[in-house]
Enzyme design. Structure first.
Site, short mmCIF file in Angstrom:
data_model
loop_
_atom_site.label_atom_id
_atom_site.label_comp_id
_atom_site.label_asym_id
_atom_site.label_seq_id
_atom_site.Cartn_x
_atom_site.Cartn_y
_atom_site.Cartn_z
N ASP A 90 87.69 -8.15 -48.86
CA ASP A 90 86.27 -7.82 -49.06
C ASP A 90 86.02 -7.06 -50.36
OD1 ASP A 90 84.96 -9.06 -47.01
OD2 ASP A 90 85.05 -7.37 -45.63
N LYS A 94 82.63 -7.04 -52.06
CA LYS A 94 81.52 -6.21 -51.59
C LYS A 94 81.29 -4.99 -52.47
CE LYS A 94 81.58 -7.59 -46.72
NZ LYS A 94 81.79 -7.16 -45.34
N HIS A 97 87.64 -16.86 -47.35
CA HIS A 97 87.79 -16.50 -45.93
C HIS A 97 86.51 -16.65 -45.13
CE1 HIS A 97 86.26 -12.63 -47.45
NE2 HIS A 97 86.00 -12.28 -46.20
N HIS A 98 85.37 -16.95 -45.77
CA HIS A 98 84.14 -17.22 -45.03
C HIS A 98 83.83 -18.71 -44.94
CE1 HIS A 98 82.80 -13.21 -44.05
NE2 HIS A 98 83.00 -12.80 -45.30
#
Length: 343
Positions: free
Chosen positions: A208, A211, A260-261
């Site tokens: 992540d 982000k 990963h999404h």
């Protein structure tokens, strides 16, 4: 070194040979290798610079020749070192490479030696070659140690980043570490190579990192995001790619932060990849990430039980998740349940 002393004995036609290495910190010569000795007392050799024949050779950086050790004062120490071998002649050649003493090449013979200039030149040549070999080995060992230290520093930095990301995103305690461990475990189950596991772990720890580029007003918003805000939130995989791709050693770890999404059925983001077009590392991580999230406490819901989370995983096989990854995950869960029952 074993090869060197064997060749010295054979090529110079002497009874025994040994190599002592100099510790650069303690300045002490210690046994490294030998050939031709009847006893093993030579292996206990420990000499300071200037002490005995080998110590003198290292200290003066010159060849030390003792035709008869029984007639020399230094011979008493030497005879004590090689008790039971009854040597008469001794030669000690310093091992020097790049201006530094690396040790001493010792030669022992039980009868008188009458070496000519060619023999002495050959001895010095062997000593130079041995010194270069020892120096190269030391350089390689130092390089390996430096490389290991550098890799450990890199990985410690990455783990620090991951903890900072958890704190900023207000993730549950240890979320990133848990998913990294389980992703690595599942990757092993899926037969991924040992070399790829390093990059998988780094990718999981940094999953992540994109982000970092999402404004707090969106990332930390306590209520449902608007459609416009979701557009910004869904940029974080591309932001991760843009951040990591310029870093050469992290480039092989990009698959998880970038993909990963993505979902098995093509409904994920950012590129709507489908099936095996999604990198395997990302397919593995996607399942683990959801598994951990479902079983973690959230402000808006209580954690799910393992049974509830597993049922969701099964329902999403062929939709969100790769069915083969789900199968491997089931095998791990079954194995762990058996272990718990046995305990």
């Amino acid at each position: 070194l074993s090869l060197v002393v064997e060749q010295v004995v054979a090529q110079l036609n002497v009874d025994a040979s040994a190599i002592l290495l100099l510790n650069p910190h303690s300045q002490v010569l210690t046994y490294a290798s030998s050939s031709g000795f009847r006893s093993n007392t030579i292996q206990r050799t420990r000499l300071r610079l200037g002490e005995s024949c080998a110590g003198r050779a290292a200290y003066t950086r010159e060849l030390v020749a003792i035709p008869d050790v029984r007639l020399e004062p230094e011979g008493q120490t030497l005879r004590a070192i090689v008790t039971g071998d009854d040597f008469k002649a001794y030669y000690g050649a310093p091992l020097i490479a790049r201006g530094q003493v690396k040790g001493v090449l010792e030669i022992f013979h039980r009868t008188e030696l009458a070496p000519d200039e060619e023999w002495l030149n050959f001895l010095e040549t062997l000593a130079r070659q041995a010194a270069i070999a020892i120096d190269n080995a030391s350089l390689f060992e130092d390089l390996q140690r430096s490389n290991l230290d550098l890799v450990m520093a890199y990985d410690a930095t990455i783990e620090g980043w991951s903890r900072a990301l958890d704190l900023r995103d207000r993730e549950t305690e240890g979320h990133t570490q848990r998913v990294a461990d389980m992703t690595e475990h599942l990757a092993v189950r899926m037969g991924m190579s040992e070399a790829s596991l390093v990059h998988i772990r780094r990718g999981a720890l940094l999953h992540d990192i994109g982000k970092m580029g999402i404004p707090d007003r969106i990332l930390l918003k306590p209520t449902t995001l608007t459609e416009e805000e979701w557009v910004i939130m869904r940029r974080h995989p591309q932001l991760a790619y843009d951040m990591l791709h310029p870093i050469a050693y992290l480039r092989p770890a990009i698959d998880i932060p970038f993909c990963h999404h993505e979902k098995w059925d093509g409904t994920g983001y950012p590129n709507h990849l489908r099936g095996e077009d999604i990198p395997l590392a990302a397919r593995i991580f996607a399942l683990v990430d959801v598994w951990d999230a479902l079983r973690s406490d959230r402000p808006y819901r209580r954690p799910w039980t393992d049974e509830q989370a597993l049922e969701y995983i099964h329902n999403q096989a062929g939709k969100h998740f790769d069915p083969m990854v789900v199968k491997a995950f089931d095998e791990i869960m079954l194995f762990e349940q058996r272990n718990l029952k046995q305990k």
